[in-house]
Design an enzyme around this catalytic site. Structure first.
Site, PDB file in Angstrom:
ATOM      1  N   LYS A  29       0.872  -1.174  -0.048  1.00  0.00           N
ATOM      2  CA  LYS A  29       0.176  -0.060  -0.072  1.00  0.00           C
ATOM      3  C   LYS A  29       0.938   1.208  -0.032  1.00  0.00           C
ATOM      4  O   LYS A  29       0.461   1.971  -0.791  1.00  0.00           O
ATOM      5  CB  LYS A  29      -0.776   0.040   1.352  1.00  0.00           C
ATOM      6  CG  LYS A  29      -1.904   0.928   1.308  1.00  0.00           C
ATOM      7  CD  LYS A  29      -2.847   0.951   2.420  1.00  0.00           C
ATOM      8  CE  LYS A  29      -3.852  -0.360   2.362  1.00  0.00           C
ATOM      9  NZ  LYS A  29      -4.475  -0.798   3.670  1.00  0.00           N
ATOM     10  N   ARG A  99      -3.188   2.898   8.703  1.00  0.00           N
ATOM     11  CA  ARG A  99      -3.625   1.621   7.982  1.00  0.00           C
ATOM     12  C   ARG A  99      -2.295   0.787   7.877  1.00  0.00           C
ATOM     13  O   ARG A  99      -1.347   1.189   7.611  1.00  0.00           O
ATOM     14  CB  ARG A  99      -3.917   2.134   6.425  1.00  0.00           C
ATOM     15  CG  ARG A  99      -5.420   2.733   6.405  1.00  0.00           C
ATOM     16  CD  ARG A  99      -5.168   3.537   5.132  1.00  0.00           C
ATOM     17  NE  ARG A  99      -6.459   4.208   4.867  1.00  0.00           N
ATOM     18  CZ  ARG A  99      -7.639   3.581   4.324  1.00  0.00           C
ATOM     19  NH1 ARG A  99      -7.496   2.665   3.756  1.00  0.00           N
ATOM     20  NH2 ARG A  99      -8.784   4.339   4.254  1.00  0.00           N
ATOM     21  N   GLY A 108      -7.930  -7.723   5.069  1.00  0.00           N
ATOM     22  CA  GLY A 108      -8.622  -7.885   6.055  1.00  0.00           C
ATOM     23  C   GLY A 108      -7.775  -8.373   7.597  1.00  0.00           C
ATOM     24  O   GLY A 108      -8.393  -8.552   8.487  1.00  0.00           O
ATOM     25  N   MET A 110      -4.849  -7.586   9.185  1.00  0.00           N
ATOM     26  CA  MET A 110      -4.295  -6.578   9.949  1.00  0.00           C
ATOM     27  C   MET A 110      -5.044  -5.538  10.123  1.00  0.00           C
ATOM     28  O   MET A 110      -6.388  -5.220   9.444  1.00  0.00           O
ATOM     29  CB  MET A 110      -2.830  -6.233   9.645  1.00  0.00           C
ATOM     30  CG  MET A 110      -2.067  -7.555   9.686  1.00  0.00           C
ATOM     31  SD  MET A 110      -0.489  -7.288   9.147  1.00  0.00           S
ATOM     32  CE  MET A 110      -0.991  -6.748   7.660  1.00  0.00           C
ATOM     33  N   ARG A 351      -3.590  -1.729  -5.961  1.00  0.00           N
ATOM     34  CA  ARG A 351      -2.599  -2.841  -6.090  1.00  0.00           C
ATOM     35  C   ARG A 351      -3.002  -3.785  -7.107  1.00  0.00           C
ATOM     36  O   ARG A 351      -4.030  -3.640  -7.489  1.00  0.00           O
ATOM     37  CB  ARG A 351      -2.798  -3.688  -4.644  1.00  0.00           C
ATOM     38  CG  ARG A 351      -4.156  -3.961  -4.335  1.00  0.00           C
ATOM     39  CD  ARG A 351      -4.563  -4.757  -2.787  1.00  0.00           C
ATOM     40  NE  ARG A 351      -5.749  -4.841  -2.702  1.00  0.00           N
ATOM     41  CZ  ARG A 351      -6.243  -5.087  -1.528  1.00  0.00           C
ATOM     42  NH1 ARG A 351      -5.517  -5.254  -0.362  1.00  0.00           N
ATOM     43  NH2 ARG A 351      -7.637  -5.430  -1.475  1.00  0.00           N
ATOM     44  N   HIS A 481     -15.163  -9.890   2.672  1.00  0.00           N
ATOM     45  CA  HIS A 481     -13.902 -10.677   3.057  1.00  0.00           C
ATOM     46  C   HIS A 481     -13.939 -12.007   2.658  1.00  0.00           C
ATOM     47  O   HIS A 481     -13.109 -12.573   1.832  1.00  0.00           O
ATOM     48  CB  HIS A 481     -14.090 -10.629   4.631  1.00  0.00           C
ATOM     49  CG  HIS A 481     -13.280 -11.607   5.297  1.00  0.00           C
ATOM     50  ND1 HIS A 481     -13.309 -13.046   5.463  1.00  0.00           N
ATOM     51  CD2 HIS A 481     -11.886 -11.456   5.354  1.00  0.00           C
ATOM     52  CE1 HIS A 481     -12.335 -13.582   5.780  1.00  0.00           C
ATOM     53  NE2 HIS A 481     -11.274 -12.690   5.855  1.00  0.00           N
ATOM     54  N   GLU A 788      18.674 -41.227  -5.692  1.00  0.00           N
ATOM     55  CA  GLU A 788      17.585 -40.998  -4.689  1.00  0.00           C
ATOM     56  C   GLU A 788      18.455 -41.343  -3.433  1.00  0.00           C
ATOM     57  O   GLU A 788      17.783 -41.379  -2.417  1.00  0.00           O
ATOM     58  CB  GLU A 788      16.599 -41.696  -4.860  1.00  0.00           C
ATOM     59  CG  GLU A 788      16.640 -43.200  -5.501  1.00  0.00           C
ATOM     60  CD  GLU A 788      15.252 -43.793  -5.845  1.00  0.00           C
ATOM     61  OE1 GLU A 788      14.147 -43.211  -5.586  1.00  0.00           O
ATOM     62  OE2 GLU A 788      15.341 -44.961  -6.461  1.00  0.00           O
ATOM     63  N   SER A 807      18.227 -39.791 -13.193  1.00  0.00           N
ATOM     64  CA  SER A 807      16.800 -39.169 -12.862  1.00  0.00           C
ATOM     65  C   SER A 807      16.517 -39.138 -11.362  1.00  0.00           C
ATOM     66  O   SER A 807      17.021 -39.953 -10.551  1.00  0.00           O
ATOM     67  CB  SER A 807      15.616 -40.202 -13.476  1.00  0.00           C
ATOM     68  OG  SER A 807      14.465 -39.498 -12.970  1.00  0.00           O
ATOM     69  N   GLY A 809      15.298 -38.884  -8.095  1.00  0.00           N
ATOM     70  CA  GLY A 809      14.254 -39.523  -7.538  1.00  0.00           C
ATOM     71  C   GLY A 809      14.243 -38.707  -6.024  1.00  0.00           C
ATOM     72  O   GLY A 809      14.526 -39.285  -5.013  1.00  0.00           O
ATOM     73  N   THR A 810      13.492 -37.332  -5.976  1.00  0.00           N
ATOM     74  CA  THR A 810      13.644 -36.467  -4.911  1.00  0.00           C
ATOM     75  C   THR A 810      12.638 -37.009  -3.837  1.00  0.00           C
ATOM     76  O   THR A 810      12.780 -36.377  -2.488  1.00  0.00           O
ATOM     77  CB  THR A 810      13.120 -35.243  -5.549  1.00  0.00           C
ATOM     78  OG1 THR A 810      12.122 -35.041  -6.515  1.00  0.00           O
ATOM     79  CG2 THR A 810      14.696 -34.594  -5.992  1.00  0.00           C
ATOM     80  N   CYS A 874      12.170 -37.154 -11.488  1.00  0.00           N
ATOM     81  CA  CYS A 874      10.915 -37.902 -11.369  1.00  0.00           C
ATOM     82  C   CYS A 874      10.187 -37.754 -10.168  1.00  0.00           C
ATOM     83  O   CYS A 874       9.241 -38.565  -9.969  1.00  0.00           O
ATOM     84  CB  CYS A 874      10.984 -39.234 -11.845  1.00  0.00           C
ATOM     85  SG  CYS A 874      12.042 -40.148 -11.013  1.00  0.00           S
ATOM     86  N   TYR A 894      15.191 -32.220 -18.203  1.00  0.00           N
ATOM     87  CA  TYR A 894      13.654 -32.394 -18.151  1.00  0.00           C
ATOM     88  C   TYR A 894      13.529 -32.416 -16.706  1.00  0.00           C
ATOM     89  O   TYR A 894      13.898 -32.821 -15.763  1.00  0.00           O
ATOM     90  CB  TYR A 894      13.215 -33.655 -18.873  1.00  0.00           C
ATOM     91  CG  TYR A 894      13.460 -34.656 -18.288  1.00  0.00           C
ATOM     92  CD1 TYR A 894      12.744 -35.567 -17.540  1.00  0.00           C
ATOM     93  CD2 TYR A 894      14.769 -35.660 -18.818  1.00  0.00           C
ATOM     94  CE1 TYR A 894      12.950 -36.947 -17.026  1.00  0.00           C
ATOM     95  CE2 TYR A 894      15.082 -36.782 -18.398  1.00  0.00           C
ATOM     96  CZ  TYR A 894      14.314 -37.410 -17.372  1.00  0.00           C
ATOM     97  OH  TYR A 894      14.679 -38.461 -16.998  1.00  0.00           O
TER      98      TYR A 894
END
Ligand code: PEP
Ligand code: MG
Length: 916
Positions: A29, A99, A108, A110, A351, A481, A788, A807, A809-810, A874, A894
């Site tokens: 703001k 404000r 809304g 705060m 905004r 709101h 992995e 690849s 493997g997370t 992946c 990729y």
């Protein structure tokens, strides 16, 4: 030099100290008020206390940083001088609003205090100044109410309701229907009553010293940053890393001085549908909170253009012009607050508008093409394709894929009420009347479908609104709101359905003669505002109909065309490929429809479960020796080869990564005695033998146990069978009459050391080469591995000596790096995120600091020995926009994700490339 905490804006460009680039310290703001002042727009002047001051205040137990008080005084002097008025002056008082405003908007959440500076003396000066006795007493009573509620409420329990109760009593006494029917004399009486209400609760008289009023209000706004509701809102919306809220002290302008005054909120485009028409609500003779709180039902902006008074019609024109200017200036649709004081238009804030995902997509597309997607009507071109892509989020695009009601069923359904279409999409569920009940229902059963039905909502309700499938309110406009919050989330929401008579005590809602109780079902169409009795079946979106169903009519739908355009632009700009995780031809087809450029992970475990195949793998598990196991696998080979043929045909020339069997064997055997007996009977062995084997397979940590490549190393025949199925299928389809090109990539899971891969690569290559040679097919394949296990990332240079691709493997990599079990993390993770031990769930958003290091290291070390090493991801993170960006930065070729997230990954990959 002392640190600067306060920044002036307004009066003139020279006096304005900030601009829009300073959002982090001036808040949204404050930064935009400065920006508008710089652009010469009519902004009531004031000054902004920085978010850094709030941070200090919050971290030092409510103390101001050194020098702040002096700075406030100096800026107040400047403001008073510029305005020619003084705070609290009995003849010519300056009134200000205080404000909140953080760098990211939190509607809304705060606090705000209006009409500050009024006291028993200055109210007289204000009356003289404005010539309106009524306005004077009206502002004063509002100030006492807001100050009491917002500033003193948190310590004393004083609430807006205590004041509301008194005004209702007074209205009854004088037979007034609306607040505006109360006369000046009656409002003066109300001020006396309000002061008593204040004194009763606070145990002190209402403060008459305006500087004390200002000081307490600033502290309240700073304090509201740490209020429960604000903290919860930030958690739900994943807002972190902000310093605090700024405080804007703004000169008051008055919308409540008569019928040539008013106040409103407006959007430069429709925030629900995205249509390019100015959209807003306003109220004559009112102050800002009347519109936002949804107490009085506001008028639509179009009514302003048709007003009897030429002054209002002129204001409408001016407003439209300013809105167009703002949209061009910010290159984004704006959400503004304005006040008209005696015919003069003032902008209180602007905004970037919050909107539904669909509106966001439509804005972006139309602002870039300069054409209405629905009507073809021309518009001004404001954005480039790149800008347009940067303006859309993954979750916006996702909303185009949202379900809608089955049209036929919706036609048959009974409409019980109509309200404003505040948040699109469709939702069905059972009624709850309390936000806490909605939260509790979903906590108990995460698939629970509840609709939160309220007269209105307040920031306290955000948890329940989030939990509910849809939100329905009986009062309030499109900017209430409920509407603003739901829209930001893309949640189905209907507001202002005034036919609803809600009784919270009895937990029921009456519409005409019909009564609906808690637990009864209703349906909401958030795009039309219609509320229906009972549940209506949901139907997939036109995009899904077009992409997956291939329906010609759906392809003409504007939603589909928008999706097509954005996805096309994404593909022009992105450099990273997007694949999918799919293990059945049907899913592969869907993903291809959404633009997948290959399969990044075909898990093969489901192929062991289907139909009667489970008995073969069980026989394999029970077999005494290799011979017995090979016999059991024979049957599976036939089935698996067929599966792969189907997938290869579907992917028709695109690369397909197939992973060898990964889960521990105990997942394939029954654990209940009765089922074990059945297994023994079917396989012709003793029940005891089955029970013994199951016991043997038991592992304390199966996720760290006999799974992944460890299975194929101990049972190479498994690896042989799967290789035969993959390469056999590839050779077969490549020799069909309608031959398809195949690029199989055989992927070994859970490798931790090069020697594991050495061993299995030999098995794979020997088996595969024999088939290729025997069939004479021209099939080229690759052998690679998943990264992995942390050790694999650390020794990636050694592993890449053998692996042709990596690849990441997370899912497992996250599990093993954190030491969090994927299966049990739910028992403590919510507490972790609540307490901010972790900002987000690392299984959803890649932990770039920790796990990410292993990804980067894996790529770097791998490519140090094999320059053309193909790298992808992946794990689930492949469909999460932030993680996709990280993957791009880490040099992956990729990302691979589930079919419905492919469009999101395409967009995120484009954004990453544009941002670079
Ligand atoms: C992974 O671990 O990231 C992965 C993709 O494999 P899965 O989820 O099947 O273990
Ligand atoms: Mg895994």
């Amino acid at each position: 030099m002392a640190k600067k905490y306060v920044y002036f804006y307004g009066l003139s460009e020279e006096q304005t100290e900030g601009d829009r680039s300073m959002k982090a310290i001036l808040g949204g703001k404050g930064a935009n008020l400065a920006e508008m002042s710089n652009a010469g727009l009519p902004v009531p002047p004031g000054f902004t206390l920085s978010t850094e001051a709030c941070k200090y205040y919050s971290e030092h137990g409510g103390k101001y940083p050194q020098g702040l008080e002096k700075e406030i005084r100096a800026h107040l002097d400047q403001l008073e001088k510029g305005m020619g008025k003084k705070l609290g002056d009995p003849d010519n008082p300056l009134l200000v609003s205080v404000r909140s405003g953080a760098a990211i908007s939190m509607p809304g959440m705060m606090d705000t205090v209006l009409n500050l500076g009024l006291n028993d003396k200055s109210v007289q000066g204000f009356i003289k100044q404005t010539g309106s006795e009524r306005a004077g007493w009206d502002c004063y009573r509002r100030f006492i109410d807001m100050f009491g509620d917002v500033v003193m409420g948190p310590y004393t329990g004083l609430k807006h309701e205590h004041f509301e109760h008194e005004i209702e009593k007074l209205k009854k006494k004088y037979g007034a229907k609306e607040d505006t029917d109360l006369t000046a004399e009656q409002l003066k009486e109300l001020v006396g009553i309000y002061k008593k209400v204040y004194q009763d609760k606070v145990k002190k008289p209402f403060p008459q010293d305006p500087e004390q009023q200002l000081d307490l209000s600033i502290r309240a706004v700073f304090g509201s940053w740490d209020s429960d509701r604000a903290v919860k809102y930030r958690q739900i919306n994943k807002i972190s890393g902000l310093l605090g809220t700024a405080v804007n002290v703004c000169t008051m302008v008055f919308g409540n001085m008569g019928d040539d005054c008013g106040t409103g909120v407006a959007f430069t485009r429709d925030p629900s549908t995205g249509e390019s028409v100015a959209y807003g609500d306003y109220l004559k003779n009112a102050q800002g909170e009347d519109v936002v709180a949804g107490i009085r039902t506001p008028k639509h902006m179009n009514d302003m253009a048709k007003d009897k008074s030429p002054a209002w019609r002129k204001t409408h024109k001016e407003l439209i012009q300013i809105m167009k200017r703002l949209e061009k200036h910010y290159k984004h649709p704006q959400d503004i607050e304005f006040t008209v004081e005696r015919g003069k238009l003032w902008l209180l804030q602007t905004r970037n508008a919050k909107r539904t995902g669909i509106a966001g997509v439509r804005w972006a597309v139309e602002m870039a093409t300069g054409k209405d997607v629905f009507t073809g009507k021309k518009q001004t071109k404001i954005l480039s394709q790149k800008d347009a892509l940067m303006n859309v989020g993954g979750s916006d695009l996702e909303q185009l894929l949202f379900p809608v009601f089955d049209m036929k069923e919706e036609k048959k359904a009974n409409v019980i009420a109509e309200g404003l279409p505040a948040g699109p999409g469709a939702a069905s569920g059972t009624i709850v009347f309390d936000a806490d009940d909605a939260e509790a229902a979903v906590e108990k059963d995460k698939n629970a479908r509840v609709i939160l039905v309220r007269r209105d909502t307040s920031p306290e309700d955000v948890g329940g609104m989030w939990a509910a499938r849809g939100v329905l309110t009986s009062t309030g406009g499109m900017t209430s709101h409920a509407a603003v919050v739901a829209r930001g989330w893309g949640k189905c929401c209907i507001c202002g359905a005034s036919a609803l008579n809600i009784d919270y005590k009895k937990k029921q809602v009456t519409v005409g003669k019909k009564v609906y109780k808690e637990g009864d079902s209703i349906s909401l169409n958030g795009s039309t505002g219609k509320v229906y009795e009972g549940e209506i079946p949901l139907q997939s979106s036109p995009v899904v109909e077009a992409v997956i169903g291939g329906k010609a009519a759906a392809k003409k739908h504007p939603y589909y065309r928008m999706y097509e355009m954005l996805s096309g632009w994404s593909d022009t700009h992105r450099k990273m490929k997007v694949r999918t995780n799919a293990d059945a031809p049907k899913d592969a087809a869907a993903a291809k429809g959404f633009g997948a450029e290959g399969i990044g992970l075909c898990r093969t475990e489901h192929m062991f479960f289907e139909g009667d195949r489970i008995w073969s793998i069980r026989e394999f598990i029970l077999a005494e020796d290799r011979e017995g196991r090979e016999k059991a696998l024979k049957d599976l080979l036939k089935h698996q080869q067929k599966d792969f043929e189907g997938i290869f045909k579907e992917m028709d020339g695109l690369p397909v990564t197939v992973r060898l069997l990964d889960p521990p064997l105990h997942e394939f055997v029954p654990h209940e005695k009765k089922e074990q007996q059945e297994m023994a009977r079917r396989l012709g062995v003793s029940a005891r033998k089955v029970a013994d084997r199951v016991r043997q397979l038991h592992e304390f940590n199966p996720m760290l146990g006999h799974r992944g490549c460890r299975l194929s190393i101990t049972y190479p025949e498994l690896c042989v069978m799967q290789t035969k199925a993959i390469i056999g299928a590839a050779c077969k389809v490549s020799k069909l009459k309608n031959a398809v090109k195949v690029h199989p990539e055989i992927m070994v899971p859970l490798v931790g050391s090069k020697t594991e891969l050495d061993y299995l690569e030999n098995v794979i290559r020997t088996t595969a080469d024999e088939i290729i040679e025997r069939t004479g097919a021209k099939v080229k394949y690759m052998v690679g591995t998943m990264i992995e296990v942390p050790r694999a990332a650390l020794t990636a240079d050694q592993i890449a000596d053998r692996a042709e691709f990596f690849s990441f493997g997370t899912n497992d990599l996250t599990q093993m790096t954190f030491g969090f079990s994927r299966d049990d993390v739910g028992t403590f993770l919510p507490e972790y995120t609540n307490r901010k031990i972790l900002d987000v769930d690392p299984f959803q958003h890649l932990d770039q600091e920790g796990v990410g290091q292993l990804v980067k290291m894996g790529v770097e070390r791998g490519r140090s020995v094999r320059g053309d090493l193909k790298c992808g991801i992946c794990g689930e993170h492949g469909g999460d926009p932030d993680s996709v960006r990280f993957c791009y930065e880490s040099g992956l070729d990729y990302v691979s994700c589930s079919p419905y997230r492919v469009p999101i990954a395409r967009l995120a990959a484009a954004q990453a490339a544009i941002e670079e």
